[in-house]
Scaffold this motif. Sequence first.
Motif, PDB file in Angstrom:
ATOM      1  N   LEU A   1       0.832  -1.214   0.000  1.00 17.30           N
ATOM      2  CA  LEU A   1       0.000   0.000   0.000  1.00 17.30           C
ATOM      3  C   LEU A   1       0.863   1.260   0.000  1.00 17.30           C
ATOM      4  O   LEU A   1       0.596   2.211  -0.736  1.00 17.30           O
ATOM      5  N   ASP A   2       1.917   1.253   0.811  1.00 14.01           N
ATOM      6  CA  ASP A   2       2.805   2.430   0.856  1.00 14.01           C
ATOM      7  C   ASP A   2       3.474   2.653  -0.501  1.00 14.01           C
ATOM      8  O   ASP A   2       3.578   3.787  -0.978  1.00 14.01           O
ATOM      9  N   ALA A   3       3.948   1.554  -1.107  1.00 17.36           N
ATOM     10  CA  ALA A   3       4.651   1.681  -2.395  1.00 17.36           C
ATOM     11  C   ALA A   3       3.694   2.176  -3.473  1.00 17.36           C
ATOM     12  O   ALA A   3       4.049   3.047  -4.275  1.00 17.36           O
ATOM     13  N   VAL A   4       2.470   1.637  -3.491  1.00 18.21           N
ATOM     14  CA  VAL A   4       1.508   2.019  -4.530  1.00 18.21           C
ATOM     15  C   VAL A   4       1.054   3.465  -4.324  1.00 18.21           C
ATOM     16  O   VAL A   4       0.929   4.228  -5.291  1.00 18.21           O
ATOM     17  N   ARG A   5       0.829   3.839  -3.070  1.00 15.36           N
ATOM     18  CA  ARG A   5       0.444   5.223  -2.798  1.00 15.36           C
ATOM     19  C   ARG A   5       1.527   6.189  -3.310  1.00 15.36           C
ATOM     20  O   ARG A   5       1.241   7.154  -4.027  1.00 15.36           O
ATOM     21  N   ALA A   6       2.773   5.898  -2.958  1.00 14.67           N
ATOM     22  CA  ALA A   6       3.873   6.772  -3.380  1.00 14.67           C
ATOM     23  C   ALA A   6       3.987   6.803  -4.907  1.00 14.67           C
ATOM     24  O   ALA A   6       4.233   7.859  -5.501  1.00 14.67           O
ATOM     25  N   ALA A   7       3.784   5.646  -5.544  1.00 13.87           N
ATOM     26  CA  ALA A   7       3.907   5.582  -7.010  1.00 13.87           C
ATOM     27  C   ALA A   7       2.791   6.364  -7.684  1.00 13.87           C
ATOM     28  O   ALA A   7       3.019   7.067  -8.675  1.00 13.87           O
ATOM     29  N   LEU A   8       1.569   6.257  -7.154  1.00 17.53           N
ATOM     30  CA  LEU A   8       0.449   7.004  -7.744  1.00 17.53           C
ATOM     31  C   LEU A   8       0.672   8.507  -7.604  1.00 17.53           C
ATOM     32  O   LEU A   8       0.397   9.284  -8.528  1.00 17.53           O
ATOM     33  N   ILE A   9       1.181   8.913  -6.457  1.00 16.91           N
ATOM     34  CA  ILE A   9       1.443  10.342  -6.230  1.00 16.91           C
ATOM     35  C   ILE A   9       2.555  10.823  -7.182  1.00 16.91           C
ATOM     36  O   ILE A   9       2.436  11.870  -7.818  1.00 16.91           O
ATOM     37  N   ALA A  10       3.621  10.033  -7.301  1.00 17.51           N
ATOM     38  CA  ALA A  10       4.712  10.416  -8.208  1.00 17.51           C
ATOM     39  C   ALA A  10       4.221  10.466  -9.652  1.00 17.51           C
ATOM     40  O   ALA A  10       4.567  11.381 -10.407  1.00 17.51           O
TER      41      ALA A  10
ATOM     42  N   ALA B   1      -4.986  -4.442  -6.394  1.00 17.38           N
ATOM     43  CA  ALA B   1      -5.823  -4.430  -5.189  1.00 17.38           C
ATOM     44  C   ALA B   1      -5.515  -3.189  -4.346  1.00 17.38           C
ATOM     45  O   ALA B   1      -6.425  -2.534  -3.821  1.00 17.38           O
ATOM     46  N   ALA B   2      -4.241  -2.871  -4.226  1.00 15.76           N
ATOM     47  CA  ALA B   2      -3.842  -1.725  -3.406  1.00 15.76           C
ATOM     48  C   ALA B   2      -4.352  -0.427  -4.012  1.00 15.76           C
ATOM     49  O   ALA B   2      -4.877   0.449  -3.300  1.00 15.76           O
ATOM     50  N   ALA B   3      -4.226  -0.285  -5.339  1.00 20.65           N
ATOM     51  CA  ALA B   3      -4.688   0.947  -5.990  1.00 20.65           C
ATOM     52  C   ALA B   3      -6.194   1.095  -5.801  1.00 20.65           C
ATOM     53  O   ALA B   3      -6.696   2.194  -5.506  1.00 20.65           O
TER      54      ALA B   3
ATOM     55  N   LEU C   1      -6.928   2.014  -2.086  1.00 22.55           N
ATOM     56  CA  LEU C   1      -6.553   3.411  -1.810  1.00 22.55           C
ATOM     57  C   LEU C   1      -7.569   4.368  -2.436  1.00 22.55           C
ATOM     58  O   LEU C   1      -7.957   5.372  -1.820  1.00 22.55           O
ATOM     59  N   ALA C   2      -8.008   4.056  -3.667  1.00 22.48           N
ATOM     60  CA  ALA C   2      -8.988   4.910  -4.342  1.00 22.48           C
ATOM     61  C   ALA C   2     -10.316   4.890  -3.574  1.00 22.48           C
ATOM     62  O   ALA C   2     -10.900   5.948  -3.297  1.00 22.48           O
ATOM     63  N   GLY C   3     -10.787   3.687  -3.229  1.00 20.53           N
ATOM     64  CA  GLY C   3     -12.065   3.574  -2.529  1.00 20.53           C
ATOM     65  C   GLY C   3     -12.032   4.298  -1.191  1.00 20.53           C
ATOM     66  O   GLY C   3     -12.966   5.024  -0.826  1.00 20.53           O
ATOM     67  N   HIS C   4     -10.928   4.115  -0.470  1.00 23.47           N
ATOM     68  CA  HIS C   4     -10.822   4.741   0.844  1.00 23.47           C
ATOM     69  C   HIS C   4     -10.753   6.265   0.729  1.00 23.47           C
ATOM     70  O   HIS C   4     -11.355   6.993   1.525  1.00 23.47           O
ATOM     71  N   ALA C   5     -10.035   6.773  -0.268  1.00 22.79           N
ATOM     72  CA  ALA C   5      -9.868   8.227  -0.399  1.00 22.79           C
ATOM     73  C   ALA C   5     -11.125   8.899  -0.928  1.00 22.79           C
ATOM     74  O   ALA C   5     -11.405  10.049  -0.585  1.00 22.79           O
TER      75      ALA C   5
ATOM     76  N   ALA D   1     -13.472   5.873  -9.733  1.00 21.75           N
ATOM     77  CA  ALA D   1     -12.038   5.665  -9.974  1.00 21.75           C
ATOM     78  C   ALA D   1     -11.906   4.653 -11.100  1.00 21.75           C
ATOM     79  O   ALA D   1     -12.400   3.531 -10.992  1.00 21.75           O
ATOM     80  N   ASP D   2     -11.256   5.066 -12.182  1.00 28.34           N
ATOM     81  CA  ASP D   2     -11.051   4.208 -13.358  1.00 28.34           C
ATOM     82  C   ASP D   2      -9.576   3.808 -13.372  1.00 28.34           C
ATOM     83  O   ASP D   2      -8.701   4.657 -13.583  1.00 28.34           O
ATOM     84  N   LEU D   3      -9.314   2.518 -13.138  1.00 23.32           N
ATOM     85  CA  LEU D   3      -7.924   2.072 -12.964  1.00 23.32           C
ATOM     86  C   LEU D   3      -7.538   1.075 -14.048  1.00 23.32           C
ATOM     87  O   LEU D   3      -8.223   0.065 -14.253  1.00 23.32           O
ATOM     88  N   THR D   4      -6.433   1.356 -14.733  1.00 23.72           N
ATOM     89  CA  THR D   4      -5.995   0.481 -15.824  1.00 23.72           C
ATOM     90  C   THR D   4      -4.624  -0.150 -15.572  1.00 23.72           C
ATOM     91  O   THR D   4      -4.185  -0.992 -16.347  1.00 23.72           O
ATOM     92  N   GLY D   5      -3.958   0.262 -14.466  1.00 20.11           N
ATOM     93  CA  GLY D   5      -2.664  -0.341 -14.148  1.00 20.11           C
ATOM     94  C   GLY D   5      -1.521   0.399 -14.809  1.00 20.11           C
ATOM     95  O   GLY D   5      -1.518   0.562 -16.021  1.00 20.11           O
ATOM     96  N   VAL D   6      -0.545   0.794 -14.017  1.00 14.40           N
ATOM     97  CA  VAL D   6       0.563   1.620 -14.531  1.00 14.40           C
ATOM     98  C   VAL D   6       1.894   0.955 -14.181  1.00 14.40           C
ATOM     99  O   VAL D   6       2.074   0.455 -13.062  1.00 14.40           O
ATOM    100  N   GLY D   7       2.821   0.947 -15.146  1.00 16.94           N
ATOM    101  CA  GLY D   7       4.127   0.323 -14.940  1.00 16.94           C
ATOM    102  C   GLY D   7       4.892   0.881 -13.749  1.00 16.94           C
ATOM    103  O   GLY D   7       5.680   0.172 -13.122  1.00 16.94           O
ATOM    104  N   ALA D   8       4.647   2.136 -13.414  1.00 12.16           N
ATOM    105  CA  ALA D   8       5.349   2.735 -12.282  1.00 12.16           C
ATOM    106  C   ALA D   8       4.952   2.055 -10.970  1.00 12.16           C
ATOM    107  O   ALA D   8       5.746   1.984 -10.025  1.00 12.16           O
ATOM    108  N   LEU D   9       3.722   1.528 -10.910  1.00 16.28           N
ATOM    109  CA  LEU D   9       3.282   0.810  -9.704  1.00 16.28           C
ATOM    110  C   LEU D   9       4.022  -0.520  -9.578  1.00 16.28           C
ATOM    111  O   LEU D   9       4.424  -0.925  -8.479  1.00 16.28           O
ATOM    112  N   ASP D  10       4.189  -1.193 -10.720  1.00 13.41           N
ATOM    113  CA  ASP D  10       4.979  -2.431 -10.709  1.00 13.41           C
ATOM    114  C   ASP D  10       6.378  -2.153 -10.188  1.00 13.41           C
ATOM    115  O   ASP D  10       6.905  -2.909  -9.367  1.00 13.41           O
TER     116      ASP D  10
END
Lengths: 313, 313
Positions: free
Chosen positions: A21-30, A115-117, A120-124, A291-300
């Motif tokens: 969750l921490d890694a995905v949050r940071a990646a989405l923000i970046a 799942a993490a993205a 995080l989207a649902g919670h926010a 929230a429309d999520l398609t998956g981003v390489g930066a999250l990987d």
Amino acid sequence: MTVPVLGPAEIEAAARPGLVLDAVRAALIAHAAGRTTVPPPTHLNFPAADGDCHVKTGWIDGSDDFTVKIASGFYRNPLRGEPVNHGLVCVISAHTGRVRAVLDDGGRLTAWRTAAAGALAGHALARHDARSVGVFGTGEQARLQVRWLAMLRPVGPVLVHGRDERRAAAFCDHLAGHGLSAAPAPAAEAAGADIVVTATPAVAPVLDADAVRPGTHVTAVGADMPHKNELPPALFARAGVIATDDHEQCLHHGDLAHAVRAGAVPRDADVPLGALLLTPPDRTDTAVTIADLTGVGALDAAVASAVVRELLR
Amino acid sequence: MTVPVLGPAEIEAAARPGLVLDAVRAALIAHAAGRTTVPPPTHLNFPAADGDCHVKTGWIDGSDDFTVKIASGFYRNPLRGEPVNHGLVCVISAHTGRVRAVLDDGGRLTAWRTAAAGALAGHALARHDARSVGVFGTGEQARLQVRWLAMLRPVGPVLVHGRDERRAAAFCDHLAGHGLSAAPAPAAEAAGADIVVTATPAVAPVLDADAVRPGTHVTAVGADMPHKNELPPALFARAGVIATDDHEQCLHHGDLAHAVRAGAVPRDADVPLGALLLTPPDRTDTAVTIADLTGVGALDAAVASAVVRELLR
């Protein structure tokens, strides 16, 4: 010294949900801030074997590692008792180019970052008092979406809508095993929950826009190709907030693409999810959020890098 | 079952020159016939670390495996006692998508497939009585070019031209250790040999077109970026046969690109090397022939697949 291969058991032990969750949050923000490098993926097709392979690279600018993810789907594999999906993630130093590790994860990291993205989207984006969750889909990702959201906020009851009743029942048993109250439900009932999650391979909307109540948050994670579609354009037309994990990608093969093509919303109707994680939107109690999520390489890259840091430290 | 990693020693034992030459010959022929799948490579740059990474995928259509090759170059690594180049080759089943093996080869397979392509080109295009070889460059690839050519036909004397005299002398000692008679030579003398090979990182021609005698064959393997250039356009203007390993790639960053830009030859002046391996050209004893080689992903696939077949059978 040969490159270390980390297997599923090690990866599972290291990739605690908090770390992911921490890694995905940071990646989405970046990513929202433009601080990521995500070249276009490479696709190879193997028509004779009904298979394909995607190679995705990603880097959070300035971070220690970047990743090359190989993910294949060969759809006749089950006929010979093999899983459809194979692949691995190579984690490479952004300082020296040395391959730090090969993660033989069987697709787990992709499942978890998705799942993490979603969580995080649902919670926010959901109302603070949102509790009931309607889920469309009964596969692994649908299960993960509910369980990971439940790590971030109280969840229940869960209303499960699937095309196959036995699978929906098994899903409810699974959630019960994780302490969550769940029951199969018709589509209109699942769509009437406080939080709605779609995690299906659908090619036509799985719910009616009218069945979604004011104040609902909806997360869609199923669309990964232009012909896939889970949410009706009319729902986008009603939405007060539309968050995307990647603007261009969602315009290409997210549910947003269908809504834009249908003329329901303009191309720039969305905001980056990462920006909303940093500064939650000022939502009214009656606004519908998507929230429309398609998956981003930066999250990987972020998740794989965090796992390797944990395992090789 | 976790993915097997094959290290340098195993790869070296399996990749006998005969196996590599056969694989490269077959791949060049398939590529010339359009029976390969080679998507555009992915490039990532890491300016702060003076590094880059290339991800290349390739498949010989219909063959059992395809490959994803990761190759990085971080040019400050020697300052910390690390090699510039890192990477690995993933060999993946084209039937199931399963990763059959990860080859931790330290760049060896790329070096060998380049040596094999050069040797095959030189042997196919040079006059039958060509013996003397002029080499420009004293690095590993220059050594391999001479040694692999000597596996296919009698070679000697070898005239070595390098900017650094000590390195040129060491090169000659190395060749002597492999039973080849070699001596350092000025550029004009090396360019006057029966067969000329350039394997340098030069960004301007390393030889005068006038120094090349009628009937000479010239192979250039150094250019891998648009600004690199080993052969003068005037030499292309004189050539009776111009062979390329990949037409588009050589027009983009081969020596052919410089000759076309200079107006020395038209864009379609070349023929695919693979076609000439199948049907050698009808060369006169006075024709100059050129092979412009830039490296093709299909060759990586063929060699890595052959090595894995050898090791995992």
